[in-house]
Design a protein around this motif. Structure first.
Motif, PDB file in Angstrom:
ATOM      1  N   UNK A 542      50.708  36.830  41.563  1.00  0.00           N
ATOM      2  CA  UNK A 542      51.328  37.673  42.595  1.00  0.00           C
ATOM      3  C   UNK A 542      50.917  39.124  42.421  1.00  0.00           C
ATOM      4  N   UNK A 543      50.676  39.547  41.187  1.00  0.00           N
ATOM      5  CA  UNK A 543      50.229  40.918  40.905  1.00  0.00           C
ATOM      6  C   UNK A 543      48.707  41.016  40.806  1.00  0.00           C
ATOM      7  N   UNK A 544      48.024  39.930  41.124  1.00  0.00           N
ATOM      8  CA  UNK A 544      46.564  39.894  41.144  1.00  0.00           C
ATOM      9  C   UNK A 544      45.963  40.194  39.771  1.00  0.00           C
ATOM     10  N   UNK A 578      36.614  33.540  42.472  1.00  0.00           N
ATOM     11  CA  UNK A 578      35.348  33.443  43.195  1.00  0.00           C
ATOM     12  C   UNK A 578      35.166  34.627  44.137  1.00  0.00           C
ATOM     13  N   UNK A 579      36.264  35.023  44.786  1.00  0.00           N
ATOM     14  CA  UNK A 579      36.189  36.147  45.714  1.00  0.00           C
ATOM     15  C   UNK A 579      35.986  37.469  45.012  1.00  0.00           C
ATOM     16  N   UNK A 580      36.491  37.587  43.767  1.00  0.00           N
ATOM     17  CA  UNK A 580      36.380  38.851  43.036  1.00  0.00           C
ATOM     18  C   UNK A 580      35.163  38.869  42.129  1.00  0.00           C
ATOM     19  N   UNK A 581      34.350  37.806  42.194  1.00  0.00           N
ATOM     20  CA  UNK A 581      33.177  37.762  41.332  1.00  0.00           C
ATOM     21  C   UNK A 581      33.532  37.621  39.868  1.00  0.00           C
ATOM     22  N   UNK A 582      34.718  37.012  39.637  1.00  0.00           N
ATOM     23  CA  UNK A 582      35.139  36.792  38.256  1.00  0.00           C
ATOM     24  C   UNK A 582      35.811  37.983  37.633  1.00  0.00           C
ATOM     25  N   UNK A 583      36.104  39.046  38.422  1.00  0.00           N
ATOM     26  CA  UNK A 583      36.753  40.229  37.865  1.00  0.00           C
ATOM     27  C   UNK A 583      38.173  40.319  38.357  1.00  0.00           C
ATOM     28  N   UNK A 584      39.042  40.900  37.534  1.00  0.00           N
ATOM     29  CA  UNK A 584      40.447  41.050  37.905  1.00  0.00           C
ATOM     30  C   UNK A 584      40.589  42.020  39.039  1.00  0.00           C
ATOM     31  N   UNK A 585      41.599  41.771  39.881  1.00  0.00           N
ATOM     32  CA  UNK A 585      41.908  42.700  40.960  1.00  0.00           C
ATOM     33  C   UNK A 585      42.494  43.979  40.406  1.00  0.00           C
ATOM     34  N   UNK A 586      42.726  44.962  41.271  1.00  0.00           N
ATOM     35  CA  UNK A 586      43.176  46.278  40.813  1.00  0.00           C
ATOM     36  C   UNK A 586      44.671  46.415  40.765  1.00  0.00           C
ATOM     37  N   UNK A 587      45.390  45.482  41.374  1.00  0.00           N
ATOM     38  CA  UNK A 587      46.828  45.692  41.488  1.00  0.00           C
ATOM     39  C   UNK A 587      47.628  44.951  40.454  1.00  0.00           C
ATOM     40  N   UNK A 588      47.148  44.887  39.178  1.00  0.00           N
ATOM     41  CA  UNK A 588      47.819  44.046  38.196  1.00  0.00           C
ATOM     42  C   UNK A 588      48.577  44.790  37.124  1.00  0.00           C
ATOM     43  N   UNK A 589      48.927  46.079  37.322  1.00  0.00           N
ATOM     44  CA  UNK A 589      49.594  46.841  36.261  1.00  0.00           C
ATOM     45  C   UNK A 589      50.923  46.234  35.861  1.00  0.00           C
ATOM     46  N   UNK A 590      51.735  45.883  36.872  1.00  0.00           N
ATOM     47  CA  UNK A 590      53.053  45.318  36.557  1.00  0.00           C
ATOM     48  C   UNK A 590      52.922  43.996  35.821  1.00  0.00           C
ATOM     49  N   UNK A 591      51.997  43.143  36.268  1.00  0.00           N
ATOM     50  CA  UNK A 591      51.815  41.854  35.605  1.00  0.00           C
ATOM     51  C   UNK A 591      51.312  42.050  34.180  1.00  0.00           C
ATOM     52  N   UNK A 592      50.436  43.063  33.981  1.00  0.00           N
ATOM     53  CA  UNK A 592      49.962  43.323  32.631  1.00  0.00           C
ATOM     54  C   UNK A 592      51.120  43.720  31.725  1.00  0.00           C
ATOM     55  N   UNK A 593      52.048  44.518  32.254  1.00  0.00           N
ATOM     56  CA  UNK A 593      53.221  44.896  31.462  1.00  0.00           C
ATOM     57  C   UNK A 593      54.061  43.669  31.122  1.00  0.00           C
ATOM     58  N   UNK A 594      54.158  42.728  32.065  1.00  0.00           N
ATOM     59  CA  UNK A 594      54.931  41.510  31.829  1.00  0.00           C
ATOM     60  C   UNK A 594      54.360  40.716  30.666  1.00  0.00           C
TER      61      UNK A 594
END
Length: 603
Positions: A542-544, A578-594
């Motif tokens: 959900x947080x990409x 596949x859409x991101x070319x194997x790279x994480x999206x930019x909107x994952x700060x909250x999920x990273x904190x989790x």
């Protein structure tokens, strides 16, 4: 018939009795904790998970007992979740223990006494919980390997040259190590060592020696066998410490609902625990009103020691203690065996030395009951007339067999077992558990009434509050469900089912961060919780936060590759990768904190 041949026949008879008496369990399912240990245990579904089984704690999280889980995994590899082979394995283990009981008793008693005592053990109804419940295989493995270890390190006869049987000592140490991998209380079986040494000395003609010198000889003869077992025990505790760490006892939270004795001061707890030893003693002779649950609310069990029943139990315990002391003082090896085995093997599980997770349980009497079976057999065979001896033995064996066969059927499934418990021992835990059975049947009103009754009996019963949350959710009242789930979490801040379910509800409402915190709390409480990890995976998506989601997805897929919700999340993760070319999206700060919180034990 030679002595060896007669022992072989006796062993086959005892083995057959111990096996056949549990044949009707082969049609049982997975009641009570069996579902948690086998059906819902993802770690038994592939032998590839065995390294994880041996490198982490065993449910409920503060014990290290990987050996039973290994046996479940091996059985799953053969038949999957089909219950019959799990039950057959337990029956075979019990039959094997019964044969070792025969060999043990034959060291102390005449052959007819040993045979009758072993048959009483094989058929005894108090053992049904240990054998019919697959989750209680801990008792069977600990008994089989523990008694085997004691018999190994003390041979029946000493070698003529006086040399120590090094190979037997090594095998005995290994057997005790394995027994402890099944259950820690196997350590108490070491009480058999000096008794076996004394029995060997008596056979060798040492009975004419002065009593003091006899016990000094026993002490000297026990040194090497006990040292060998100590090596096995030390190896176990080193491994256990390496896996669990040094703060394991701080994680062993014992709730008064499981063991009401925990709420009492030490003198009161010890006095009542001694009284309960008397109750175990009485039940081993007259197994009446057997039950799978003796928790808070069991009628009469935890009354004050001044009540009539506890006073009677305390008197029985005291009588056996006095008889044991007299037996030791007078050199009566058989009487000493009965008392020292009963009290010694109950040393850890009786709640006398320290409180444990259960105040009273029939499974805990599995090994100690050997002493009572021996005592009854000894009295019947050597201290009764011919008519009483034969008639009493046949009647007792027949009564035990009928009771065991009947009680086996009670353990068929949760519904059958809990309906029985509602008639015999309607404790708060039983009412809540049966409420869940009724809820699954769609009987919402009856379930709600039982959950409320459980809370009335024990106001801090989080499972009852959780059950009321399920009722409200099934009836389409999510707001009321949240109230009860929050109540359950208030009663037990680490209750994984309530945390996960409330987290799912928060997630569905778009409260991703709050849902993630709840999932992490559940994982902190139970680091094997598949549902908590699945919730965290959903929050990461959900947080990409694809970089964190991918390894977590791989871990979960290894455990349950056919889980429908996991497959859907996995497909979504693959699409985004596949859409991101194997790279994480930019909107994952909250999920990273989790995920950081999950790693640090925060939230």
């Amino acid at each position: 018939m030679s002595e060896r041949a007669s022992l072989r026949v006796a062993a086959l008879t005892v083995f057959a009795a111990g096996l056949l008496i549990y044949v009707n369990t082969l049609w049982n399912g997975f009641p009570f904790d069996d579902a948690i240990q086998v059906e819902q245990n993802l770690y038994v579904r592939s032998l590839a998970h065995l390294p994880a089984v041996f490198s982490q704690s065993t449910w409920p999280g503060y014990v290290y007992r990987p050996l039973p889980t290994l046996t479940y995994a091996l059985t799953w590899a053969l038949v999957g979740p089909e219950p019959w082979l799990y039950h057959l394995t337990s029956a075979l283990l019990h039959a094997g223990v019964s044969v070792l009981v025969l060999l043990l008793l034959a060291r102390f008693f005449a052959r007819p006494v040993a045979l009758l005592g072993a048959l009483l053990f094989a058929l005894h109804p108090i053992h049904v919980e240990a054998v019919a419940s697959v989750a209680n295989r801990t008792e069977l493995l600990a008994a089989l390997l523990g008694i085997g270890a004691a018999l190994l390190v003390v041979p029946r006869t000493e070698r003529a040259d006086g040399r120590l049987p090094v190979a037997r000592l090594v095998l005995g140490a290994a057997a005790l190590f394995a027994a402890l991998l099944a259950k820690e209380s196997a350590l108490t079986i070491a009480v058999a060592v000096p008794l076996l040494v004394a029995a060997r000395a008596e056979v060798a003609g040492a009975s004419g020696v002065a009593l003091g010198e006899r016990w000094r000889r026993v002490a000297r003869g026990s040194a090497a066998p006990l040292a060998a077992l100590a090596v096995g025990a030390l190896c176990f505790f080193v491994v256990r410490h390496a896996v669990l760490g040094g703060d394991v006892l701080s994680r062993a939270v014992i709730a008064p609902i499981d063991n009401p004795l925990i709420a009492r001061d030490a003198p009161s707890r010890v006095a009542h625990a001694l009284a309960l030893l008397g109750r175990y003693l009485a039940m081993c002779v007259f197994p009446w009103r057997l039950s799978a649950d003796y928790s808070f609310g069991t009628p009469g069990l935890f009354d004050g020691v001044g009540a009539p029943a506890p006073l009677l139990w305390l008197a029985l315990c005291a009588a056996l203690a006095v008889a044991t002391v007299v037996g030791i003082a007078r050199g009566s090896l058989r009487l000493a065996f009965v008392g020292l085995w009963f009290f010694g093997t109950f040393a850890i599980t009786s709640n006398v030395l320290l409180p444990i997770g259960a105040g009273f349980a029939e499974r805990l009497a599995y090994v100690p009951s050997v002493a009572v079976c021996a005592l009854v057999a000894w009295l019947l065979v050597e201290h009764a007339g011919r008519v009483v001896r034969i008639g009493g033995s046949v009647a007792l064996l027949a009564a035990y067999a009928v009771l065991t066969l009947s009680y086996n059927r009670v353990w068929h499934d949760d519904a059958t077992l809990l309906a029985y418990e509602m008639r015999t021992s309607p404790s708060a835990k039983v009412q809540a558990a049966y409420g869940k059975v009724l809820l699954d049947r769609g009987a919402h009103d009856e379930a709600r009434a039982l959950f409320h009754a459980a809370l009335d009996a024990y106001p801090r019963h989080m499972m009852a509050a959780y059950g009321l949350g399920l009722v409200e959710l099934k009836e389409g009242r999510p707001d009321a469900a949240r109230v009860w789930l929050e109540k359950a979490i208030e009663l037990d801040p680490g209750h994984p089912p309530s945390l996960v379910l409330l987290g799912r509800m928060r997630f569905a409402d778009g409260e991703i961060d709050e849902a993630a915190r709840l999932f992490v709390r559940a994982l902190n409480s139970d680091n094997k919780s598949f549902d908590a990890k699945l919730g965290i995976l959903a929050a990461l998506l959900a947080r990409d936060n694809l970089a964190q989601a991918a390894p977590l997805r791989d871990e979960l897929m290894a455990l349950s590759p056919r889980h429908a919700e996991l497959l859907a999340l996995s497909a979504e993760l693959d699409r985004r990768l596949a859409g991101a070319g194997g790279r994480s999206g930019a909107g994952g700060d909250d999920a990273r904190r989790t995920v950081a919180l999950a790693g640090s034990g925060g939230a």
